[in-house]
Design a protein around this motif. Sequence first.
Motif, PDB file in Angstrom:
ATOM      1  N   THR A  87       0.959  -1.097  -0.478  1.00 48.66           N
ATOM      2  CA  THR A  87       0.298   0.030  -0.146  1.00 48.66           C
ATOM      3  C   THR A  87       0.783   1.617   0.066  1.00 48.66           C
ATOM      4  OG1 THR A  87      -1.358  -0.810   1.416  1.00 48.66           O
ATOM      5  CG2 THR A  87      -2.147   0.823   1.210  1.00 48.66           C
ATOM      6  N   GLU A  88       2.295   0.993   0.971  1.00 42.96           N
ATOM      7  CA  GLU A  88       2.728   2.279   0.953  1.00 42.96           C
ATOM      8  C   GLU A  88       3.524   2.622  -0.507  1.00 42.96           C
ATOM      9  OE1 GLU A  88       6.443   4.056   4.140  1.00 42.96           O
ATOM     10  OE2 GLU A  88       5.908   1.992   3.208  1.00 42.96           O
ATOM     11  N   MET A  89       3.936   1.943  -1.406  1.00 46.00           N
ATOM     12  CA  MET A  89       4.351   2.186  -2.148  1.00 46.00           C
ATOM     13  C   MET A  89       3.628   1.901  -3.372  1.00 46.00           C
ATOM     14  SD  MET A  89       7.786   1.130  -1.558  1.00 46.00           S
ATOM     15  CE  MET A  89       8.160   1.766  -3.215  1.00 46.00           C
ATOM     16  N   LYS A  90       2.602   1.219  -3.523  1.00 46.36           N
ATOM     17  CA  LYS A  90       0.991   2.082  -4.359  1.00 46.36           C
ATOM     18  C   LYS A  90       0.986   4.122  -4.231  1.00 46.36           C
ATOM     19  CE  LYS A  90      -1.609  -1.056  -5.583  1.00 46.36           C
ATOM     20  NZ  LYS A  90      -3.077  -1.943  -5.182  1.00 46.36           N
ATOM     21  N   VAL A  91       1.433   3.879  -2.956  1.00 42.11           N
ATOM     22  CA  VAL A  91       0.429   5.198  -2.749  1.00 42.11           C
ATOM     23  C   VAL A  91       1.794   6.312  -3.144  1.00 42.11           C
ATOM     24  CG1 VAL A  91       0.884   7.139  -0.726  1.00 42.11           C
ATOM     25  CG2 VAL A  91      -0.420   5.342  -0.875  1.00 42.11           C
ATOM     26  N   LEU A  92       3.191   5.950  -2.996  1.00 41.85           N
ATOM     27  CA  LEU A  92       4.314   6.374  -2.906  1.00 41.85           C
ATOM     28  C   LEU A  92       4.456   6.605  -4.074  1.00 41.85           C
ATOM     29  CD1 LEU A  92       6.765   5.755  -0.753  1.00 41.85           C
ATOM     30  CD2 LEU A  92       5.537   8.110  -0.890  1.00 41.85           C
ATOM     31  N   ARG A  93       4.286   5.806  -5.353  1.00 43.94           N
ATOM     32  CA  ARG A  93       4.284   5.846  -6.716  1.00 43.94           C
ATOM     33  C   ARG A  93       3.545   6.885  -7.157  1.00 43.94           C
ATOM     34  NH1 ARG A  93       3.422   0.818  -6.696  1.00 43.94           N
ATOM     35  NH2 ARG A  93       5.475  -0.837  -6.623  1.00 43.94           N
ATOM     36  N   LYS A  94       2.906   7.008  -6.709  1.00 44.54           N
ATOM     37  CA  LYS A  94       1.446   7.495  -7.578  1.00 44.54           C
ATOM     38  C   LYS A  94       1.722   9.037  -7.092  1.00 44.54           C
ATOM     39  CE  LYS A  94      -2.543   5.361  -8.798  1.00 44.54           C
ATOM     40  NZ  LYS A  94      -2.784   5.674 -10.295  1.00 44.54           N
ATOM     41  N   ILE A  95       2.597   9.341  -5.872  1.00 43.27           N
ATOM     42  CA  ILE A  95       2.937  10.781  -5.724  1.00 43.27           C
ATOM     43  C   ILE A  95       4.030  11.395  -6.384  1.00 43.27           C
ATOM     44  CG2 ILE A  95       4.127  11.897  -3.561  1.00 43.27           C
ATOM     45  CD1 ILE A  95       2.898  10.359  -1.677  1.00 43.27           C
ATOM     46  N   ALA A  96       5.254  10.040  -6.480  1.00 41.42           N
ATOM     47  CA  ALA A  96       6.036  10.144  -7.764  1.00 41.42           C
ATOM     48  C   ALA A  96       5.971  10.527  -8.841  1.00 41.42           C
ATOM     49  CB  ALA A  96       7.022  10.052  -6.969  1.00 41.42           C
ATOM     50  N   ARG A  97       4.621  10.383  -8.890  1.00 44.72           N
ATOM     51  CA  ARG A  97       4.568   9.669 -10.624  1.00 44.72           C
ATOM     52  C   ARG A  97       5.302   9.210 -11.276  1.00 44.72           C
ATOM     53  NH1 ARG A  97       3.251  15.145 -13.503  1.00 44.72           N
ATOM     54  NH2 ARG A  97       1.796  14.037 -14.195  1.00 44.72           N
ATOM     55  N   LYS A  98       5.605   7.884 -10.800  1.00 44.33           N
ATOM     56  CA  LYS A  98       5.997   6.539 -11.434  1.00 44.33           C
ATOM     57  C   LYS A  98       4.622   5.339 -11.981  1.00 44.33           C
ATOM     58  CE  LYS A  98      10.463   8.372 -10.893  1.00 44.33           C
ATOM     59  NZ  LYS A  98      11.359   8.668 -12.315  1.00 44.33           N
ATOM     60  N   ILE A  99       5.075   4.736 -12.397  1.00 43.59           N
ATOM     61  CA  ILE A  99       4.763   3.074 -12.605  1.00 43.59           C
ATOM     62  C   ILE A  99       5.484   1.908 -12.200  1.00 43.59           C
ATOM     63  CG2 ILE A  99       2.751   4.175 -13.451  1.00 43.59           C
ATOM     64  CD1 ILE A  99       4.248   2.839 -15.992  1.00 43.59           C
ATOM     65  N   PHE A 100       5.256   0.990 -11.898  1.00 39.43           N
ATOM     66  CA  PHE A 100       5.771   0.123 -11.450  1.00 39.43           C
ATOM     67  C   PHE A 100       7.021  -0.177 -12.624  1.00 39.43           C
ATOM     68  CE2 PHE A 100       5.839  -4.743 -11.524  1.00 39.43           C
ATOM     69  CZ  PHE A 100       6.254  -4.953  -9.615  1.00 39.43           C
ATOM     70  N   LEU A 101       6.135  -0.103 -13.727  1.00 33.48           N
ATOM     71  CA  LEU A 101       7.338  -0.743 -14.829  1.00 33.48           C
ATOM     72  C   LEU A 101       8.993   0.136 -14.899  1.00 33.48           C
ATOM     73  CD1 LEU A 101       5.339  -1.571 -17.572  1.00 33.48           C
ATOM     74  CD2 LEU A 101       5.792  -3.240 -15.908  1.00 33.48           C
ATOM     75  N   ASP A 102       8.813   0.852 -14.205  1.00 35.69           N
ATOM     76  CA  ASP A 102       9.850   2.105 -14.244  1.00 35.69           C
ATOM     77  C   ASP A 102      10.989   1.443 -13.451  1.00 35.69           C
ATOM     78  OD1 ASP A 102       8.932   3.633 -15.698  1.00 35.69           O
ATOM     79  OD2 ASP A 102       8.092   5.404 -14.128  1.00 35.69           O
TER      80      ASP A 102
END
Length: 130
Positions: free
Chosen positions: A46-61
Amino acid sequence: MPNSTPRKNKHLTKETKSRIYKTTLRPIMIYIAETRPDTKRLLETTEMKVLRKIARKIFLDRERTENMRNMCKVGNVIDWVLKRKQEWNSHISRMTSERLVRIARDISLRGRRSIGLPRKRWCYNLDPGD
């Protein structure tokens, strides 16, 4: 209203979004972790999902977890929860043995347990030194 949620709003900075995360979402996640026995994986994802949204990154990055936390200036939620659990455990240990909270923590149930793995208890996530 395409930018109605803070995490999708392009006009907010990363610092502002991180502060919103720390003050609104993180306390909810920590309450869940303090009241349920095994939530480590749930908290991390959950934390990583939220942080990815904040940083505007996707999992494939393929951005590393520590890099994401440093980018958003957020500490590890698992370490923080473990510290809070240890503080609460030491607080209960200082109570007298007649207190209901201490009795509930130290109780060992009698009788036969059901078939299968035993249920996880809150104290299993604490260090053995406590």
